[in-house]
Design a protein around this motif. Structure first.
Motif, PDB file in Angstrom:
ATOM      1  N   TYR A   1      22.744   7.721  83.063  1.00  0.00           N
ATOM      2  CA  TYR A   1      22.990   9.161  82.976  1.00  0.00           C
ATOM      3  C   TYR A   1      23.908   9.654  84.086  1.00  0.00           C
ATOM      4  CZ  TYR A   1      20.128  10.184  78.935  1.00  0.00           C
ATOM      5  OH  TYR A   1      19.658  10.266  77.645  1.00  0.00           O
ATOM      6  N   TRP A   2      23.929   8.942  85.220  1.00  0.00           N
ATOM      7  CA  TRP A   2      24.931   9.275  86.232  1.00  0.00           C
ATOM      8  C   TRP A   2      26.324   9.052  85.671  1.00  0.00           C
ATOM      9  CZ3 TRP A   2      28.885   6.632  88.592  1.00  0.00           C
ATOM     10  CH2 TRP A   2      29.463   7.236  89.700  1.00  0.00           C
ATOM     11  N   LEU A   3      26.485   7.946  84.921  1.00  0.00           N
ATOM     12  CA  LEU A   3      27.784   7.660  84.323  1.00  0.00           C
ATOM     13  C   LEU A   3      28.091   8.629  83.190  1.00  0.00           C
ATOM     14  CD1 LEU A   3      30.040   5.572  84.700  1.00  0.00           C
ATOM     15  CD2 LEU A   3      28.973   4.201  82.902  1.00  0.00           C
ATOM     16  N   ILE A   4      27.075   9.009  82.412  1.00  0.00           N
ATOM     17  CA  ILE A   4      27.275   9.971  81.323  1.00  0.00           C
ATOM     18  C   ILE A   4      27.674  11.330  81.879  1.00  0.00           C
ATOM     19  CG2 ILE A   4      26.073  11.245  79.479  1.00  0.00           C
ATOM     20  CD1 ILE A   4      24.411   8.687  79.020  1.00  0.00           C
ATOM     21  N   GLY A   5      27.109  11.676  83.027  1.00  0.00           N
ATOM     22  CA  GLY A   5      27.465  12.931  83.673  1.00  0.00           C
ATOM     23  C   GLY A   5      26.551  14.090  83.371  1.00  0.00           C
ATOM     24  N   ARG A   6      25.357  13.806  82.947  1.00  0.00           N
ATOM     25  CA  ARG A   6      24.390  14.890  82.736  1.00  0.00           C
ATOM     26  C   ARG A   6      22.998  14.422  83.101  1.00  0.00           C
ATOM     27  NH1 ARG A   6      21.028  14.681  78.320  1.00  0.00           N
ATOM     28  NH2 ARG A   6      21.585  13.289  76.582  1.00  0.00           N
ATOM     29  N   GLU A   7      22.122  15.372  83.307  1.00  0.00           N
ATOM     30  CA  GLU A   7      20.757  15.061  83.707  1.00  0.00           C
ATOM     31  C   GLU A   7      19.951  14.543  82.525  1.00  0.00           C
ATOM     32  OE1 GLU A   7      16.786  17.371  85.485  1.00  0.00           O
ATOM     33  OE2 GLU A   7      18.717  18.409  85.318  1.00  0.00           O
ATOM     34  N   PRO A   8      19.202  13.442  82.737  1.00  0.00           N
ATOM     35  CA  PRO A   8      18.284  13.018  81.669  1.00  0.00           C
ATOM     36  C   PRO A   8      17.140  14.006  81.548  1.00  0.00           C
ATOM     37  CG  PRO A   8      17.960  11.678  83.635  1.00  0.00           C
ATOM     38  CD  PRO A   8      19.154  12.554  83.898  1.00  0.00           C
TER      39      PRO A   8
END
Length: 420
Positions: free
Chosen positions: A372-379
């Motif tokens: 999710y850091w790579l996705i760019g949003r909070e899980p």
């Protein structure tokens, strides 16, 4: 004969029995657990077989109800004076009951097919054999019920026979333990409750069950059509011969269906263009749904060096354990029918996750946080498979300088690749 069969269908309990089976069967399919059979055709027909636990006793009861008709109508003496032999008079009743019962069972399958028709493109031959054995089992139940109803033409016979049939099916596994294979000979429902995506039913099993159900049907036919004690005694012969032959044909191994895998269903089917996205053959109908999400995941993963450039369905099997082939450039993701709406984050997580069979490697929450850091949003903690601890670890990554956070994310990826 056709005219007599039509009259029998209209005037007997056959159509009513078929309607009851259809309604109960469809209710079981859609109200119990739709996920058990929505993967594909074989899973659907195996689930139908499992629900014979209720449908088979109902067919017994329907036959018994119909079998007492002559006694209830007080026409036994009248029929005894006719020149037509008893066996000839029995044919329309037997035929009508068989046609109606099989029709209800097949329509139950059609009702399930409506749900999976657009996504289930893989149709193995085992679908036909499993369905045929299920239909034959219901015919055997109805004909045995006819015979019992004729011999014991009481009002309570049908309900008592239904209860006895249910008890019989449920007690067969315990009665044949530890020889689990023997239970499969005599029970049409045994081991039909584990239909994962790659399950199959070997042809030897269906052949053995078909032999036994045919023997049972013939015994019911002879008993119903019998006009004397000798003919009734002769009904024991097909039961003895059928049981012996069925036991011989059945492979003498336990957990036959549970441990059987359809290798053709596991084969990967890929989209024609790049980047390469593949699903197993049994999920080929889901490829248009999977493709855009998989390519979106690959775009996200491309932000890091050495991340996957292809997506394959994880076609691992666990009974027996056969892991899917792994390589650094492939992200493996499980695919379930009806659960393809969130594939993009699941594919990214898969690139940071350790294999199922690995006992070391990164913690699952670390994999989620890195993805999710790579996705760019909070899980979000209430998303599938997302633990509250993963949110805290993601926040810790966010609070680090970008280069340190990136190094930690790469370390999670390296740990997953090096897992052994």
């Amino acid at each position: 004969m056709t005219r007599m069969l039509g009259l029998e269908l209209r005037r007997s309990a056959a159509l009513g029995a078929a309607l009851i089976l259809l309604v109960v069967g469809v209710a079981l399919l859609y109200l119990v657990d739709e996920s058990e059979w929505s993967t594909g055709w074989l899973q659907l027909v195996m689930t139908q077989r499992l629900y014979l636990a209720l449908l088979w006793p109902l067919a017994l009861a329907a036959g018994a109800w119909q079998g007492r008709r002559e006694k209830q109508s007080n026409v036994l003496e009248l029929f005894a004076t006719t020149p037509r032999p008893r066996a000839q008079r029995a044919v329309p009743t037997l035929g009508a009951m068989a046609l109606a019962i099989v029709g209800g069972y097949l329509l139950m399958g059609v009702a399930g097919a409506v749900r999976i028709f657009s996504t289930a493109s893989y149709l193995p031959a085992a679908v036909l054999t499993v369905t045929a054995v299920g239909a034959l089992a219901l015919v055997a139940a109805a004909w045995v019920g006819l015979a019992v109803g004729r011999l014991l033409p009481w009002l309570v016979t049908a309900p008592l026979l239904a209860v006895a049939g249910l008890g019989l099916l449920l007690s067969i596994p315990a009665a044949t333990r530890p020889k689990g294979w023997l239970s499969m000979v005599f029970s049409p429902i045994d081991e039909m409750n584990m239909p994962d995506a790659y399950t199959t039913v070997p042809v030897q099993i269906s052949a053995s069950q078909a032999i036994w159900m045919t023997a049972l049907a013939v015994a019911g036919l002879l008993l119903f059509a019998a006009d004397g004690p000798r003919t009734r005694l002769a009904a024991l012969l097909p039961i003895a011969l059928g049981a012996a032959l069925a036991v011989t044909v059945m492979p003498h191994q336990n957990r036959l269906v549970v441990d059987s895998v359809d290798l053709a269903a596991k084969e990967l089917v890929c989209a024609p263009d790049e980047p390469r996205v593949c699903v197993s053959r049994v999920h080929e109908g889901l490829l248009p749904e999977v493709l855009p999400q998989a390519r979106a995941a690959l775009t996200i993963l491309a932000k890091l060096p050495g991340t996957p450039t292809r997506v394959h369905e994880d076609n691992s099997t666990y009974l027996p354990l056969v892991p899917a082939p792994r390589s650094a450039d492939v992200a493996l993701v499980p695919i379930d029918t009806g659960k393809t709406g969130d594939l993009t984050p699941r594919i990214v997580i898969a690139a940071f996750a350790r294999p199922y069979e690995c006992e070391t490697g990164p913690d699952w929450t670390d994999s989620i946080a890195a993805a999710y850091w790579l996705i760019g949003r909070e899980p979000v903690a209430d998303e599938p498979d997302i633990a509250a601890d993963a949110v805290a670890r993601w926040q810790a990554l966010r609070n680090l300088p970008a280069d340190q956070a990136k190094a930690k994310v790469i370390a999670v990826r390296d740990a997953a690749l090096g897992c052994n």
